[in-house]
Design a protein around this motif. Structure first.
Motif, short mmCIF file in Angstrom:
data_model
loop_
_atom_site.label_atom_id
_atom_site.label_comp_id
_atom_site.label_asym_id
_atom_site.label_seq_id
_atom_site.Cartn_x
_atom_site.Cartn_y
_atom_site.Cartn_z
N ARG A 182 0.84 -1.21 0.00
CA ARG A 182 0.00 0.00 0.00
C ARG A 182 0.87 1.26 0.00
N GLN A 183 1.98 1.24 0.72
CA GLN A 183 2.90 2.38 0.69
C GLN A 183 3.42 2.60 -0.72
N GLU A 184 3.81 1.53 -1.36
CA GLU A 184 4.32 1.61 -2.74
C GLU A 184 3.26 2.18 -3.68
N MET A 185 2.02 1.73 -3.53
CA MET A 185 0.95 2.18 -4.42
C MET A 185 0.58 3.64 -4.15
N TRP A 186 0.59 4.04 -2.88
CA TRP A 186 0.31 5.44 -2.57
C TRP A 186 1.38 6.35 -3.17
N GLU A 187 2.63 5.93 -3.08
CA GLU A 187 3.70 6.76 -3.64
C GLU A 187 3.55 6.90 -5.15
N LYS A 188 3.24 5.82 -5.82
CA LYS A 188 3.02 5.95 -7.28
C LYS A 188 1.82 6.86 -7.55
N PHE A 189 0.78 6.72 -6.76
CA PHE A 189 -0.43 7.53 -6.92
C PHE A 189 -0.10 9.02 -6.80
N VAL A 190 0.75 9.37 -5.85
CA VAL A 190 1.14 10.77 -5.64
C VAL A 190 1.86 11.32 -6.88
N GLY A 191 2.87 10.60 -7.36
CA GLY A 191 3.63 11.08 -8.52
C GLY A 191 2.80 11.12 -9.78
N LEU A 192 2.04 10.04 -10.02
CA LEU A 192 1.23 9.97 -11.23
C LEU A 192 0.15 11.05 -11.25
#
Length: 315
Positions: A182-192
């Motif tokens: 979930r941390q990994e997905m949130w970080e991608k979500f922020v940048g994208l």
């Protein structure tokens, strides 16, 4: 381990071909048009890491008869409901599904349909498209995929993900098996979301935006809104991730832009509702100032509404 990949498009075709290259048991679930292309040309990958071809095994939706061990979802977020219907016959009692969709909202839908224990997390970063004969064109050296269990995922998923990682480790792909997905997905979500919101709103590349008088300030506001929303939801982006976002989003020489902008300017559907609008709504729910996300979603939604209105007027 039997792997089913929904779609042999750019993303599914690339990672599926890499898995097959490494010796994995891969089947592609495709529509009839793509099946005809695969029958005529095979599955060709053109990559900075070396070109290669595989002879894929594929099946159409009406022919899925048995469960698989792992199903990879590589559809667009707006095609999720149709994808769920297509993979349902492949989902046995011990099957796990690994989505590579943008955003986060699809996780709740998958858990609702198949049960949270059958859903693992995944995300990827790769500039890739299809050529005129269906060949997979890998456009740059980035090809990262990350996957891992979610809090509700059943323990037996771990062995499958380790096998998947083992196959990909035999290829040039940057593959990461993550404990806190979930941390990994949130970080991608922020940048994208920052990239998509700003390049779509301004209809310009990163370098054009930050070279303008107000561009750097607005890009900062958008990034702060997305990072603040992640933090409010218990997943503050780590400094390594934020450093990467700053390099990507504030380079005055960058011609980078979100694929969402290409879809927007091409008159195609976008994932704006699943990325920009979802982040906006999460920001509001958390009491975070959404900054330019409001205008970006208004821009994207207005485009959608105009397209629908004009389509109705020609019927």
């Amino acid at each position: 381990m039997k792997i089913l990949i929904l779609g042999a498009g750019a993303i599914g075709g690339y990672f599926g071909a890499r898995l097959q290259q490494a010796g994995a048991d891969v089947t592609f679930l495709v529509r009839s048009r793509r099946a005809a292309q695969l029958a005529e040309h095979g599955l060709a990958v053109r990559s900075p890491f070396g070109d290669f071809d595989v002879q894929p095994r594929w099946v159409e939706a009406t022919a899925v008869r048995e469960p698989y061990d792992l199903v990879l979802l590589t559809c667009k977020a707006y095609d999720l409901d149709g994808a769920l219907e297509a993979i349902a016959p492949a989902m046995g009692p011990s099957t796990h599904v690994l989505p590579l969709l943008n955003g986060l909202s699809h996780l709740d839908r998958l858990a609702q349909v198949f049960g949270a224990e059958r859903v693992v997390g995944g995300c990827c970063s790769i500039p890739v498209t299809l050529g005129p004969k269906g060949e997979v064109l890998h456009l740059a050296k980035m090809h990262r995929i990350a996957f891992g269990p979610l809090p509700g995922t059943s323990p037996d998923a771990r062995a499958k993900l380790e096998q998947l990682h083992g196959f990909l480790s035999k290829t040039p792909v940057d593959s990461v098996l993550v404990d806190d997905m979930r941390q990994e997905m949130w970080e991608k979500f922020v940048g994208l979301c920052t990239l998509a919101a700003m390049t779509c709103l301004m209809r310009a590349a990163v370098g054009d935006i930050v070279s303008s008088e107000e561009g750097t300030a607005l890009m900062t506001e958008a990034l702060d809104a997305c990072a603040g929303t992640a933090t409010a939801n218990g997943h503050p982006p780590r400094e390594a991730a934020m450093g990467g976002f700053r390099r990507m989003l504030f380079d005055p020489a960058s011609a980078g832009m979100a694929s969402m902008l290409r879809d927007l300017e091409g008159g195609h559907r976008t994932e704006g509702r699943h990325v920009v609008a979802d982040m906006l709504h999460r920001a509001r729910a958390a009491g975070v100032d959404p900054g330019p996300l409001r205008a970006a979603w208004c821009h994207l939604e207005s485009h959608e509404l105009r397209a629908r209105r004009e389509a109705r007027s020609t019927e």
